[in-house]
Design an enzyme around this catalytic site. Structure first.
Site, PDB file in Angstrom:
ATOM      1  N   LEU A   1       0.464  -1.407   0.673  1.00  0.00           N
ATOM      2  CA  LEU A   1       0.541  -0.182   0.268  1.00  0.00           C
ATOM      3  C   LEU A   1       1.024   1.435   0.066  1.00  0.00           C
ATOM      4  CD1 LEU A   1      -2.575  -0.946   2.852  1.00  0.00           C
ATOM      5  CD2 LEU A   1      -2.853  -1.060  -0.486  1.00  0.00           C
ATOM      6  N   GLY A   2       2.004   1.582   0.148  1.00  0.00           N
ATOM      7  CA  GLY A   2       2.791   2.362   0.062  1.00  0.00           C
ATOM      8  C   GLY A   2       4.372   2.326   1.852  1.00  0.00           C
TER       9      GLY A   2
ATOM     10  N   GLY B   1       8.149   4.241   3.036  1.00  0.00           N
ATOM     11  CA  GLY B   1       8.195   5.484   4.073  1.00  0.00           C
ATOM     12  C   GLY B   1       9.381   5.305   4.264  1.00  0.00           C
ATOM     13  N   GLY B   2      10.199   5.794   5.141  1.00  0.00           N
ATOM     14  CA  GLY B   2      11.350   6.342   5.873  1.00  0.00           C
ATOM     15  C   GLY B   2      11.831   4.806   6.660  1.00  0.00           C
ATOM     16  N   MET B   3      10.743   4.630   7.421  1.00  0.00           N
ATOM     17  CA  MET B   3      10.843   4.045   8.736  1.00  0.00           C
ATOM     18  C   MET B   3      10.177   2.033   8.033  1.00  0.00           C
ATOM     19  SD  MET B   3       9.469   5.192  12.436  1.00  0.00           S
ATOM     20  CE  MET B   3       9.951   3.786  12.854  1.00  0.00           C
TER      21      MET B   3
ATOM     22  N   VAL C   1       3.708  -0.013   4.948  1.00  0.00           N
ATOM     23  CA  VAL C   1       2.743  -0.870   4.808  1.00  0.00           C
ATOM     24  C   VAL C   1       1.685  -2.458   3.710  1.00  0.00           C
ATOM     25  CG1 VAL C   1       0.379  -0.571   5.092  1.00  0.00           C
ATOM     26  CG2 VAL C   1       2.388   1.471   6.224  1.00  0.00           C
TER      27      VAL C   1
ATOM     28  N   LYS D   1       1.921  -3.010   9.156  1.00  0.00           N
ATOM     29  CA  LYS D   1       2.311  -2.184   9.035  1.00  0.00           C
ATOM     30  C   LYS D   1       4.537  -2.372   9.768  1.00  0.00           C
ATOM     31  CE  LYS D   1       3.982   2.497  10.112  1.00  0.00           C
ATOM     32  NZ  LYS D   1       3.413   4.211  10.245  1.00  0.00           N
TER      33      LYS D   1
ATOM     34  N   ASP E   1       0.678  14.930  14.671  1.00  0.00           N
ATOM     35  CA  ASP E   1       1.536  15.330  12.939  1.00  0.00           C
ATOM     36  C   ASP E   1      -0.095  14.612  12.213  1.00  0.00           C
ATOM     37  OD1 ASP E   1       2.897  15.797  10.243  1.00  0.00           O
ATOM     38  OD2 ASP E   1       3.098  13.389  10.824  1.00  0.00           O
TER      39      ASP E   1
END
Length: 362
Positions: free
Chosen positions: A14-15, A17-19, A22, A37, A131
């Site tokens: 699904l996506g 990022g930096g960590m 997902v 995740k 955030d």
């Protein structure tokens, strides 16, 4: 690429990022789809990062509200730390705004009302999101809002801990409250300010702050006057403008004391009359649109194609498909830090990745 984690089948990505990444997963024992995740393998040995990753799961697991994505499970599989969440059929508000530009005032008011209800539950438990932005608000196919990504949430008991130590902050420039930019104490009113910026963006199709640099955005948050929303959108009535003005007041003492007050004020507005749904249809991706209750498609049971490795925080990878997740940090010595300190902004870390002359925002 793994095709399963524990007893969950991997359906699609699904996506990332930096960590980490997902995935959409399928839990055959309960016949349901989930979101998984996974912490990046490259970061699995960094205890501080792992602690922050798991803190997101713990923060969300402590909250039971229809407007907050629910946590089902925290685990580890062959050295990979992961947690499992409610799968939301829909899209982010950020994606929706990129496509549609802005929302009608009644739609925007309902987004804020539902988000305020979810945040009220979090704040009552002592959890500050820190955030709030369109990318972290999911619009479901039924017109409801779900708050996502509590990865940098601040729990009141954590004030003295390393991850929230003085001189560090995390978040997204442009949505940060003035007190965050100035390194001052943060409470639930900081989330209200960020939510006010989201309201402004929904009503006008633009951010109130326009500087292209992360530092410049932070300085504008502290110093610049926010444009009158009614001059940018004459469909906005005086009452909604008043509510927005109170949300984005520079002084926290001039904002709503809590999200209960905000939701109550909004509930009296005629725009909230009738059904509480938002009235917009999210664009559901192929990966997200699988009908719940159906068996995992055969195509999803095959190994997924190799994707671009997850970059370490601070790196820019042109092949990364999704925006990076926030990472705590500091400005180093040099002109940027001096300028920041001269303006009274301390401990700043722009939640953007910079490589050479390229800046990529969340």
């Amino acid at each position: 690429m793994k095709t399963h984690l524990g007893h969950y089948d991997i359906v699609a990505e699904l996506g990332r990022g930096g960590m980490g990444v997902v995935y959409k997963g399928y839990e055959s024992s309960l016949n349901r789809y989930v979101a998984i995740k996974v912490l990046a393998e490259s970061l699995a040995h960094d205890e501080s990062v792992k602690e922050r990753f798991l803190r997101e799961a713990r923060s969300m697991a402590s909250l039971n509200d229809p407007h907050i994505i629910q946590i089902y499970f925290i685990g580890e599989h062959e050295g990979q730390t992961f947690f499992v969440m409610e799968f939301v059929e829909g899209e982010s508000l950020g994606s929706l705004l990129k496509r549609d530009g802005k929302l009608r005032p009644e739609q925007a008011a309902r987004v804020i009302y539902q988000t305020a209800q979810g945040l009220a539950t979090a704040h009552d438990k002592g959890v500050i999101h820190r955030d709030i932005k369109p990318g972290n608000l999911m619009v479901t196919s039924r017109g409801a809002i779900k708050i996502a990504d509590f990865g940098i949430a601040l729990v009141t008991q954590d004030f003295s801990k390393k991850l929230t130590s003085t001189g560090e902050f995390v978040g997204t420039p442009g949505y940060l409250s003035p007190e965050v930019c100035l390194g001052k104490p943060v409470d639930s009113r900081s989330d209200i300010f960020s939510l006010g910026i989201v309201l402004f963006e929904m009503l006008t199709g633009r951010m109130p702050f326009t500087d292209e640099s992360p530092l410049g955005l932070m300085l504008e948050v502290v110093r610049a006057e926010i444009p009158d929303v009614r001059q940018l959108n004459n469909d906005v009535d005086a009452e909604l403008s008043r509510i927005l003005s109170r949300m984005i007041a520079k002084d926290p003492n001039e904002r709503y004391n809590n999200c209960h007050e905000l939701a109550e004020d909004l509930s009296r507005h005629p725009l909230l009359a009738g059904a509480p749904t938002i009235g917009v249809k999210p664009l559901i991706s192929t990966a997200a649109a699988t009908v719940i209750g159906m068996k995992t498609p055969v195509s999803a049971q095959r190994p997924l194609p190799q994707t671009v490795p997850t970059p370490r925080p601070g790196q820019f990878n042109a092949g990364t498909a999704a925006a990076p997740m926030p990472v705590a940090g500091r400005f180093g010595a040099g002109p940027l830090r001096r300028e920041c300190l001269d303006a009274g902004v301390r401990g700043a870390h722009p939640d953007r990745r910079v490589s050479g002359a390229t800046t990529r925002a969340r």
